[in-house]
Design an enzyme around this catalytic site. Structure first.
Site, PDB file in Angstrom:
ATOM      1  N   GLY A 166       0.811  -1.199   0.119  1.00  0.00           N
ATOM      2  CA  GLY A 166      -0.033  -0.018   0.146  1.00  0.00           C
ATOM      3  C   GLY A 166       0.905   1.074  -0.089  1.00  0.00           C
ATOM      4  N   GLY A 199       7.424   6.926   5.968  1.00  0.00           N
ATOM      5  CA  GLY A 199       6.421   7.723   5.156  1.00  0.00           C
ATOM      6  C   GLY A 199       7.268   8.650   4.589  1.00  0.00           C
ATOM      7  N   ASP A 215       4.211  -4.919  -7.647  1.00  0.00           N
ATOM      8  CA  ASP A 215       3.377  -3.570  -7.132  1.00  0.00           C
ATOM      9  C   ASP A 215       4.093  -2.206  -7.904  1.00  0.00           C
ATOM     10  OD1 ASP A 215       5.663  -4.683  -5.567  1.00  0.00           O
ATOM     11  OD2 ASP A 215       5.566  -2.629  -4.788  1.00  0.00           O
TER      12      ASP A 215
HETATM   13  P1  AMP Z   1       9.271   0.212  -3.321  1.00  0.00           P
HETATM   14  O1  AMP Z   1      10.146  -0.963  -3.354  1.00  0.00           O
HETATM   15  O2  AMP Z   1       9.740   1.758  -3.301  1.00  0.00           O
HETATM   16  O3  AMP Z   1       7.946   0.274  -4.655  1.00  0.00           O
HETATM   17  O4  AMP Z   1       8.418   0.348  -2.154  1.00  0.00           O
HETATM   18  C1  AMP Z   1       7.730  -0.895  -1.674  1.00  0.00           C
HETATM   19  C2  AMP Z   1       6.511  -0.345  -0.566  1.00  0.00           C
HETATM   20  O5  AMP Z   1       7.254  -0.057   0.561  1.00  0.00           O
HETATM   21  C3  AMP Z   1       5.418   0.558  -1.068  1.00  0.00           C
HETATM   22  O6  AMP Z   1       4.371   0.085  -0.496  1.00  0.00           O
HETATM   23  C4  AMP Z   1       6.197   1.733  -0.228  1.00  0.00           C
HETATM   24  O7  AMP Z   1       4.827   2.464  -0.120  1.00  0.00           O
HETATM   25  C5  AMP Z   1       6.803   1.292   0.951  1.00  0.00           C
HETATM   26  N1  AMP Z   1       7.733   2.176   1.530  1.00  0.00           N
HETATM   27  C6  AMP Z   1       9.050   2.456   1.019  1.00  0.00           C
HETATM   28  N2  AMP Z   1       9.795   3.389   1.505  1.00  0.00           N
HETATM   29  C7  AMP Z   1       8.851   3.701   2.584  1.00  0.00           C
HETATM   30  C8  AMP Z   1       8.939   4.853   3.853  1.00  0.00           C
HETATM   31  N3  AMP Z   1       9.985   5.430   3.830  1.00  0.00           N
HETATM   32  N4  AMP Z   1       7.883   4.824   4.665  1.00  0.00           N
HETATM   33  C9  AMP Z   1       7.035   3.851   4.482  1.00  0.00           C
HETATM   34  N5  AMP Z   1       6.662   3.108   3.514  1.00  0.00           N
HETATM   35  C10 AMP Z   1       7.594   2.882   2.719  1.00  0.00           C
HETATM   36 MG    MG Z   2       6.575   0.974  -5.406  1.00  0.00          MG
END
Ligand code: AMP
Ligand code: MG
Length: 467
Positions: free
Chosen positions: A83, A119, A242
């Site tokens: 998410g 976040g 995702d």
């Molecule tokens: P990504 O690999 O960048 O596509 O991220 C995978 C998941 O991790 C996604 O659901 C992001 O929203 C979550 N995510 C990545 N970085 C953060 C962060 N700093 N804080 C919270 N959620 C994160």
């Molecule tokens: Mg992502």
């Protein structure tokens, strides 16, 4: 307030997202505003000047902020719930082209899906996504865009203290393969059907109302997208389900990078230790991702056994659709109007020679138009022989220059812009962005430096997610 929001995702069943407000930051300051993209969204330059809006401190009228729920396969492993953990959808705007666009703040603070994360985003990945997504757009690759970027005046911690930032991302939507997967996995057929209908009317209004037809349409867009990446030496780096957009745009610029010297096994991402998302694996991974999408659509079919047969056949067509697209990308890069056995052979031979000699990917192809490609090779006679056979096909100069960029977002240039930005100097970023928005311009004395491959000590071989 001039933002003409017209939100549709917020009208879907409430358990498909969580209404979430951005968390205000200490001291927002804009360092980038995309007035051209703004105009496409019906926004005046002055509408892009309010740092509070683009850092999440002020919510424009008509916005209905929410975090979307999704799941996904990450490096092949199923993660049942992801998410928007550091992104918040402000709402949707109808552009001057009649198309609906998501306006999303990335790095806007914790949401119910943040898990252990803060976040937030730091300046580096925000600058990187801004530069690379705008360069991709300028090179004609379907992609999310960057509308604005702001520093927050706050510190985020990623092994070291770093300056925080927020990116305003614009997309046809942020609906992913993983958005379908979560409802299929939860056997929530109602949400799955609602999502399917939403996607059909929003992204594929002209096709028949049939999940098999949607599957074929998404496969076609993905195959064409990956062919474009391959033609530019682009490595996405995290092709998790995702991070695959149903609208067929490139999305989630994390550890992505463009190759300097060509080698098919190139990997930049520090977390991709097995090379799952290496350059040459991208078409196969995209097909695998489409198989996951197909699986998530099966509950929508009345006869699921028949659906498995139809969907398997659809996914099995991915390689053919991709190969057609890729062959045509390569023919264009050789300045040839038509795909032929000759164009295939010449492309394969050139790529083999480039790999053997670690030739610069971009400069070899750009050099075909300017007559400087030979500078990339030690085996001058081998290249000269190739060039003679290529010239016989009468390559067209206009096709060559329109399909081979001279300036791409090279890692060392991005790193240089980020380092300057961290020190409060955004001129390096501005200058680089300016170059990247004219990727096919012939080089001159002023721009030539941006086309130069990195020297040994400038070379960046590892990139990071930045999360
Ligand atoms: P990504 O690999 O960048 O596509 O991220 C995978 C998941 O991790 C996604 O659901 C992001 O929203 C979550 N995510 C990545 N970085 C953060 C962060 N700093 N804080 C919270 N959620 C994160
Ligand atoms: Mg992502």
């Amino acid at each position: 307030m001039p933002f003409r929001f017209d939100n549709s995702y917020a009208d879907l069943p409430a358990h498909m997202f969580t209404k979430t407000m951005p968390i205000p930051v200490a001291s927002p300051s804009l360092f980038a505003q995309n007035t051209q993209l703004g105009a496409q969204l019906g926004l005046e330059p002055r509408d892009l000047s309010d740092a509070d809006v683009f850092a999440g401190n002020a919510i424009p009228k008509g916005a209905d902020p929410l975090a979307q729920l999704y799941a996904g396969h990450q490096f092949g492993s199923w993660n049942p719930q992801l998410g928007d953990g550091r992104a918040i959808l402000l709402g949707e705007i109808k552009g001057t082209d009649g198309q609906r666009y998501d306006i999303q703040l990335k790095g806007a603070g914790r949401t119910p899906y943040s898990r252990g994360g803060d976040g937030r985003a730091w300046l580096g990945p925000v600058m990187r996504e801004y530069l690379v997504s705008e360069a991709m757009h300028a090179m004609g690759v379907p992609t999310t865009r960057a509308l604005a970027a702001a520093t927050t005046g706050e510190t985020v911690y990623r092994e070291e203290p770093l300056p925080g930032a927020v990116l305003t991302r614009v997309a046809q939507s942020h609906i992913r393969v993983g958005t379908f997967q979560i409802y299929a996995a939860r056997q929530d057929t109602h949400a799955l059907r609602v999502l399917y209908e939403h996607v059909l009317s929003r992204h594929y209004p002209d096709i028949d109302d049939d999940p098999a037809t949607l599957l074929n349409a998404v496969i076609t867009r993905q195959a064409n997208l990956i062919a474009k990446w391959m033609g530019l030496g682009f490595i996405h780096g995290v092709m998790n389900t995702d991070n695959v957009s149903i609208a067929g745009e490139t999305i989630d610029y994390g550890p992505c990078a463009f190759m300097d010297s060509y080698h098919p096994q190139t990997v930049f991402s520090a977390i991709d230790q097995m090379g799952r998302y290496a350059y040459q694996n991208q078409p196969n991974i995209a097909a695998w991702n489409m198989a996951q999408f197909a699986t998530s659509l099966i509950p929508l079919m009345p006869d699921q056994d028949a659906a498995i047969t139809t969907f398997t056949a659809a996914v099995n067509r991915f390689p053919d659709i991709y190969n057609d697209a890729y062959r045509s990308v390569l023919a264009s890069k050789l300045g040839l109007k038509e795909v032929s056995e000759d164009s295939d052979t010449l492309a394969t031979e050139l790529l083999t020679l480039m790999a053997d000699e670690h030739a610069d990917f971009t400069n070899t192809f750009a050099g075909l138009a300017s007559g400087t490609a030979n500078a990339q090779f030690v085996s001058q006679d081998v290249f000269a022989d190739w060039q003679r056979r290529w010239a016989r096909l009468q390559p067209d100069e206009t096709i060559l220059t329109q399909h081979n960029p001279t300036i791409i977002p090279r890692n060392h240039r991005i790193a240089e812009a980020i380092a300057a930005g961290q020190a409060g100097d955004f001129q390096v970023f501005d200058d680089l962005l300016d170059m990247l928005t004219k990727p096919y311009a012939p080089l001159d004395d002023k721009t030539e430096a941006y086309a130069r491959a990195p020297s040994t000590d400038e070379r960046v071989t590892r990139t990071f997610c930045g999360t």
